[in-house]
Design an enzyme around this catalytic site. Sequence first.
Site, PDB file in Angstrom:
ATOM      1  N   SER A  56      20.301 -25.516  32.880  1.00 50.80           N
ATOM      2  CA  SER A  56      19.876 -24.294  32.185  1.00 50.80           C
ATOM      3  C   SER A  56      18.379 -23.985  32.273  1.00 50.80           C
ATOM      4  O   SER A  56      17.967 -22.881  31.955  1.00 50.80           O
ATOM      5  CB  SER A  56      20.310 -24.348  30.718  1.00 50.80           C
ATOM      6  OG  SER A  56      19.695 -25.439  30.092  1.00 50.80           O
ATOM      7  N   GLY A  57      17.591 -24.927  32.726  1.00 49.08           N
ATOM      8  CA  GLY A  57      16.160 -24.650  32.857  1.00 49.08           C
ATOM      9  C   GLY A  57      15.829 -23.936  34.156  1.00 49.08           C
ATOM     10  O   GLY A  57      16.702 -23.642  34.967  1.00 49.08           O
ATOM     11  N   TYR A  58      14.543 -23.647  34.356  1.00 47.07           N
ATOM     12  CA  TYR A  58      14.146 -22.933  35.572  1.00 47.07           C
ATOM     13  C   TYR A  58      14.311 -23.806  36.805  1.00 47.07           C
ATOM     14  O   TYR A  58      14.662 -23.317  37.880  1.00 47.07           O
ATOM     15  CB  TYR A  58      12.706 -22.454  35.464  1.00 47.07           C
ATOM     16  CG  TYR A  58      12.528 -21.395  34.402  1.00 47.07           C
ATOM     17  CD1 TYR A  58      13.468 -20.381  34.251  1.00 47.07           C
ATOM     18  CD2 TYR A  58      11.439 -21.404  33.549  1.00 47.07           C
ATOM     19  CE1 TYR A  58      13.326 -19.420  33.271  1.00 47.07           C
ATOM     20  CE2 TYR A  58      11.283 -20.434  32.572  1.00 47.07           C
ATOM     21  CZ  TYR A  58      12.235 -19.448  32.435  1.00 47.07           C
ATOM     22  OH  TYR A  58      12.093 -18.491  31.471  1.00 47.07           O
TER      23      TYR A  58
ATOM     24  N   CYS B  10       4.800 -31.224  39.587  1.00 52.61           N
ATOM     25  CA  CYS B  10       4.291 -30.119  40.406  1.00 52.61           C
ATOM     26  C   CYS B  10       2.780 -30.221  40.604  1.00 52.61           C
ATOM     27  O   CYS B  10       2.265 -30.021  41.709  1.00 52.61           O
ATOM     28  CB  CYS B  10       4.669 -28.783  39.772  1.00 52.61           C
ATOM     29  SG  CYS B  10       4.170 -28.599  38.056  1.00 52.61           S
TER      30      CYS B  10
ATOM     31  N   ASN C 198       5.319 -23.853  42.191  1.00 52.57           N
ATOM     32  CA  ASN C 198       5.664 -24.989  41.326  1.00 52.57           C
ATOM     33  C   ASN C 198       7.167 -25.220  41.197  1.00 52.57           C
ATOM     34  O   ASN C 198       7.601 -26.347  40.980  1.00 52.57           O
ATOM     35  CB  ASN C 198       5.048 -24.820  39.934  1.00 52.57           C
ATOM     36  CG  ASN C 198       5.446 -23.515  39.282  1.00 52.57           C
ATOM     37  OD1 ASN C 198       5.195 -22.444  39.839  1.00 52.57           O
ATOM     38  ND2 ASN C 198       6.076 -23.576  38.127  1.00 52.57           N
TER      39      ASN C 198
END
Lengths: 350, 350, 350, 350
Positions: free
Chosen positions: B10-12, B149, B317
């Site tokens: 569910s995260g980016y 990142c 990133n």
Amino acid sequence: MIEAAIIGISGYTGGELARLLLIHPEAEITYASSRTHNGKLIGSVHPHLRKLLNLRIQSFNPEKISDSCNFVFFATPHGVSQTMIPQLMDRGLKIIDLSADFRLKNLNTYVHYYGRHTCPELVKKAVYGLPEIHKEEIKKAEIVACPGCMASASILPLAPLISEKVIDLEKIVVDAKIGSSGSGVKPSRSTHHPERANVIRPYKVAKHRHTAEIEQELSLLAEADVKVSFSAHAVDTVRGILATIHSFPLREVTEKELWRIYRKFYGQEPFIRIIKRREGLYSLPDPKTLIGSNFCDIGFEIDEHVGRVVLVSALDNLVKGAAGQAIQNMNLVAGLDETTGLFFPGLFPV
Amino acid sequence: MIEAAIIGISGYTGGELARLLLIHPEAEITYASSRTHNGKLIGSVHPHLRKLLNLRIQSFNPEKISDSCNFVFFATPHGVSQTMIPQLMDRGLKIIDLSADFRLKNLNTYVHYYGRHTCPELVKKAVYGLPEIHKEEIKKAEIVACPGCMASASILPLAPLISEKVIDLEKIVVDAKIGSSGSGVKPSRSTHHPERANVIRPYKVAKHRHTAEIEQELSLLAEADVKVSFSAHAVDTVRGILATIHSFPLREVTEKELWRIYRKFYGQEPFIRIIKRREGLYSLPDPKTLIGSNFCDIGFEIDEHVGRVVLVSALDNLVKGAAGQAIQNMNLVAGLDETTGLFFPGLFPV
Amino acid sequence: MIEAAIIGISGYTGGELARLLLIHPEAEITYASSRTHNGKLIGSVHPHLRKLLNLRIQSFNPEKISDSCNFVFFATPHGVSQTMIPQLMDRGLKIIDLSADFRLKNLNTYVHYYGRHTCPELVKKAVYGLPEIHKEEIKKAEIVACPGCMASASILPLAPLISEKVIDLEKIVVDAKIGSSGSGVKPSRSTHHPERANVIRPYKVAKHRHTAEIEQELSLLAEADVKVSFSAHAVDTVRGILATIHSFPLREVTEKELWRIYRKFYGQEPFIRIIKRREGLYSLPDPKTLIGSNFCDIGFEIDEHVGRVVLVSALDNLVKGAAGQAIQNMNLVAGLDETTGLFFPGLFPV
Amino acid sequence: MIEAAIIGISGYTGGELARLLLIHPEAEITYASSRTHNGKLIGSVHPHLRKLLNLRIQSFNPEKISDSCNFVFFATPHGVSQTMIPQLMDRGLKIIDLSADFRLKNLNTYVHYYGRHTCPELVKKAVYGLPEIHKEEIKKAEIVACPGCMASASILPLAPLISEKVIDLEKIVVDAKIGSSGSGVKPSRSTHHPERANVIRPYKVAKHRHTAEIEQELSLLAEADVKVSFSAHAVDTVRGILATIHSFPLREVTEKELWRIYRKFYGQEPFIRIIKRREGLYSLPDPKTLIGSNFCDIGFEIDEHVGRVVLVSALDNLVKGAAGQAIQNMNLVAGLDETTGLFFPGLFPV
């Protein structure tokens, strides 16, 4: 194998065409020209293509083009392709023109909005390149005249309701919002970052040129004369168009009926998504969710309070609004699946 | 064929993994889990994937994963994969962990920066997943711990100069700038648009967690203890990191020599571009030119005035800084060409 | 009553001067000139001043200026005021020059960074217009040479630590980030919105011109030769500068001591705020919180890990970095309270 | 001297009220309350007010308020002031309510759009606080109900044409675009920067609450029932509203006539500017040119092609759309010149 020339490589549409052809499995860029960057590597003009595309920009040369290419893309300002395309005819080339030169069937309308046309006899050869409306003609076309970005965003959501005679043809308001890449690559005060950032700028609230092609296509679909109240605004994003269309149904319509109409019209179209959810942040289209993709997302909402159907469409002006649609047309002309090389889900969040 | 599970969809980073796996020719997503969206379609969580990925989010279930997958990606916050990975061992699965849990070889350092570690015995099995530095080990790894990142953006430009013993190890200043997607998907006041737009915010000028892995990797390369002055800033963009590294050579160096060193170190690397032109807008790296791509662009400039070499690196990133690098690692582990499914030139302008 | 001329009204600094003088209780704009907009109303050049300032732009005319003004502001590019100021001497006028022409005491340094100087004899008359450092001299000055925006942001946070001999003069790294209004009013590709939005662009990582004045002022304070490692970056905002300064103390320092030093140095200064809170979103300076104001916010953080003191300063480049500081100088020269007309808390959020 | 209480200080409207009262020559903030930040200094909640406003936030206490204040501002969400204002009546206090609670004269309409109203009897005491329409009533009001930001932007441009019976009352389309500060201070996914940046998001294309007050006021002016097709969009800026109004004249109108109508209606109004130039970047209103100011700029364009008059209005949603208009109302109630403390030309560029 498609061997493509890009005329007008130095603009954003040219760069986007190059990027899309670079990742296209059945195409290759074999020629590129520009008035302004003769001799330079494409990657020195388009920083994202550095070290990826080892091709130098040349000046326009019809012989070289017909020697090395079978498809020619025009990503030039209006007024240019009409002088060059005649030099390319009868050489077996397929032309995909992204400029306005061959979009309008009525010469007077062209002259009114754009000025002189030096090659009206080729206009009737050209097919208006909106694949969801003219697919069969495009497949056989020698010249495809790709729609303006605002025109695509306006025609696609309206086409089903006009075909089905749902809405009042006298009351169509299109309020469009667009990002800065739509202004092209040439700097000016209007695109100078300190003045362009944070704007909500009405830049053409009447007399926008794309009105002409929107009315041409909608009139064809309506089999009647359609006029559109079109207004364009600049907002602070680089890519993306949202068109909000205020339309007024001639009779009562339900959501269910609208779903049925849109599904029937676009159910088989790979690049049209009907976006309409009961709730949530992304319940209607927003160009933010499809940047880099060739989708045109369409949604609708019924406003019983005033008897209105609000249509909303979103697309990336450089992809479905320009280069992506051009590749889609190329695929159709070349007999490929129209999605070839165009399957990209949209970069998110960006 | 790679059959992939994404834990923490569910995260980016999870969404970006899904996007990249969706367009990967040798991979398929067969399982996805999340603590928060159990039962939902992935497209209802990630609006750019709507109608493209017909898979429902489940809760974490080791049996189901080993039944349907051979690769497992962790896109979870730190502290999570260390509790789940032990349940997946001895099932023949390859693990690609994007979280911090298995990056640090020194347990004390992990505890200092992140807190408790419940599974230290697996740490030595994990390989630090920076392919340009640890390629051969990655190919044989069971667990790949993908770098942070900021760490990727810091280690990659410094590695050649440290390996070649060009710069003073006592004086390395890394001043990093990052977009908002680096803060993850969870809203807070710090990411609330009215407060996050137009910032130039020093959000962690000392004690940033990524310092630990930067120092670990640079010390390995230096065969000496390296400490880094690291500071991070939030700027107004969604994607992108720029690291400006102020380094001080131990002896006089020329541009020519630096070119030679970087070409030798990275000449064969498909995702490293040395960007250094004498003039022009894009004479040094800028993440803007590589959004959506897996490139890390590196540039340098000699400042004779103070005897300084300024290094500049740029990456996306969410791609080279996270999901793209994870896919690159997956390709290596799977024996594929490391660029498979990752050839995307960067969306520009965006 | 101050009657002010603005030479170079058409740029952003000129517009900001006009705005600030318009709301200043003791000043009036009686003359404005520009090379490019002769005859136009100021409001037709600066849209925010429409209908508020009924004055036409003229060409530069020393007689008219001395007839109608007692203060003359130069908001011109470098190289211009040095040719005009000599024509204004001996007319009892006070000169506030916002350009670089009279900032550098060492002519060779000026020539190195900017080129020819046609009026070196007036340089020694000029006072460097950083009120927090040169207040008493400014009060008596005939020509005030206002600092560059980046220079103000660099000198102000460093001055106390250098005066108190806390930090190593050999190791000062200034990493500055600035918004687009710093590029001035003239459009170019580097400021074209599609290319300037979403950047994190290293635009001058070495050899930036403001280095010269930073070193001049810090050397005076240090009573020793100071060199600075200065790098500038463009980020996506219109207004604002953040300078992150990586400094290395010669001995151990505590937060308490730093607080004491900064309070002592700046405790009475109305436009310096020390911003340092233990936690929270705004624990260190961010230009976002002071847009439109004349504040320079300064913060610091000790990084024991590497023995570093990180200084952070924030200001609005068009106010404390240019026009606001010029008005502050005008107030001092005119014998007014230096805050007159400058009490504005910063527009937030914006 | 005005001694003001701000109820609901912690939101953006509360912060903006505090900023404007701080620079107001005839007012002082003597009391501030908030449900959430009891005991904190205002400057620790609003970073731009740090060190400028030495007042602590308290809980709501009618006695303390009537002891220390003569004006009370409500910057609370709807539903709050209706419970608090009754406790403040008969204490000689003047109430300026920025929430929706007392705007709608028709209780059923309030209930339909907002839910229960606990204090309907005070509604008729309240005056709708749009000074350009209700100036004389406001001067004598005990409770001023300030308009919604979108409502101000819609009513002001339409009022002259409706009063003069120029346009068709059946065909009024208002397409509004707004920045993120309009969403308030509370974070949510919809305002999370990665998802809110670069949007062109249709967030309320039908049924927007402000429709009710727009229709109420326009119906009063028309002396007839007016319904409005209202749609709202979120765009990427922090402050600013642009309303584009598509209206259809009942008879032919000329530009000259429209100029005459607007000059007659608004010629004496200090905060209304008619912005209409033949050409140039700022030929129509854009909120960008008036950020921080209390102006509402209005422009118009005739579209003969479809028989349409496009109206455009721009304002800063936190100033003329909220706190600035509230101060303007306070000035009127207090018998001051309505521009007192509000002369600020707009920060540009920002």
